[in-house]
Design a protein around this motif. Sequence first.
Motif, PDB file in Angstrom:
ATOM      1  N   TYR A 138       0.857  -1.172   0.000  1.00 38.63           N
ATOM      2  CA  TYR A 138       0.000   0.000   0.000  1.00 38.63           C
ATOM      3  C   TYR A 138       0.900   1.232   0.000  1.00 38.63           C
ATOM      4  CZ  TYR A 138      -4.159  -2.721   1.391  1.00 38.63           C
ATOM      5  OH  TYR A 138      -5.210  -3.599   1.440  1.00 38.63           O
ATOM      6  N   ASN A 184       2.006  -5.166   3.768  1.00 42.86           N
ATOM      7  CA  ASN A 184       0.833  -5.657   4.483  1.00 42.86           C
ATOM      8  C   ASN A 184       0.729  -7.167   4.309  1.00 42.86           C
ATOM      9  OD1 ASN A 184      -2.228  -6.523   3.749  1.00 42.86           O
ATOM     10  ND2 ASN A 184      -2.216  -5.149   5.509  1.00 42.86           N
ATOM     11  N   VAL A 219      -2.065 -10.384   5.045  1.00 45.05           N
ATOM     12  CA  VAL A 219      -3.390 -10.840   5.447  1.00 45.05           C
ATOM     13  C   VAL A 219      -3.214 -12.218   6.052  1.00 45.05           C
ATOM     14  CG1 VAL A 219      -5.734 -11.336   4.710  1.00 45.05           C
ATOM     15  CG2 VAL A 219      -4.412  -9.547   3.548  1.00 45.05           C
ATOM     16  N   HIS A 254      -4.920  -8.023   9.582  1.00 39.43           N
ATOM     17  CA  HIS A 254      -3.817  -7.442   8.842  1.00 39.43           C
ATOM     18  C   HIS A 254      -2.649  -7.122   9.760  1.00 39.43           C
ATOM     19  CE1 HIS A 254      -5.946  -6.570   4.952  1.00 39.43           C
ATOM     20  NE2 HIS A 254      -6.979  -6.789   5.746  1.00 39.43           N
ATOM     21  N   SER A 255      -1.456  -7.389   9.246  1.00 40.06           N
ATOM     22  CA  SER A 255      -0.241  -6.943   9.896  1.00 40.06           C
ATOM     23  C   SER A 255       0.441  -5.946   8.972  1.00 40.06           C
ATOM     24  CB  SER A 255       0.680  -8.139  10.164  1.00 40.06           C
ATOM     25  OG  SER A 255       1.874  -7.709  10.789  1.00 40.06           O
ATOM     26  N   TRP A 256       1.012  -4.899   9.558  1.00 36.64           N
ATOM     27  CA  TRP A 256       1.618  -3.825   8.770  1.00 36.64           C
ATOM     28  C   TRP A 256       3.077  -3.637   9.141  1.00 36.64           C
ATOM     29  CZ3 TRP A 256      -1.118  -1.383   4.963  1.00 36.64           C
ATOM     30  CH2 TRP A 256      -2.498  -1.536   4.978  1.00 36.64           C
TER      31      TRP A 256
END
Length: 116
Positions: free
Chosen positions: A36, A95, A97, A104-106
């Motif tokens: 993103y 990101n 999933v 979500h992990s960022w």
Amino acid sequence: VQLVESGGGLVQAGGSLRLSCAASGSILSINAMAWYRQAPGKQRELVAVITSGGSTNYADSVTGRFTMSRDNAKNTVYLQMNSLKPEDTALYYCNAVIGGPPFHSWGQGTQVTVSS
């Protein structure tokens, strides 16, 4: 799952950069990974996604210029960005999933700046 991005920087328009995102932790629970970006004053937008099966999809604005790939042996995904434009300037986030129901992990983000 922990995500660490690298590879951002300053580049002139028309140039290239490659972003990397290294994942650690519960890797087998990852369903898909994505990049993103968020430019100042704008909403975060999806740039590219790669599924666990290897399928990729891209935002219209980057199709033909950006390529997302992965190296399973290194638990790393990449975003090769070519023909960069000033409008590609943004903070780029990795990101993941994870699991089901999915969450979500960022990553922390890596800055990409394209000068005209």
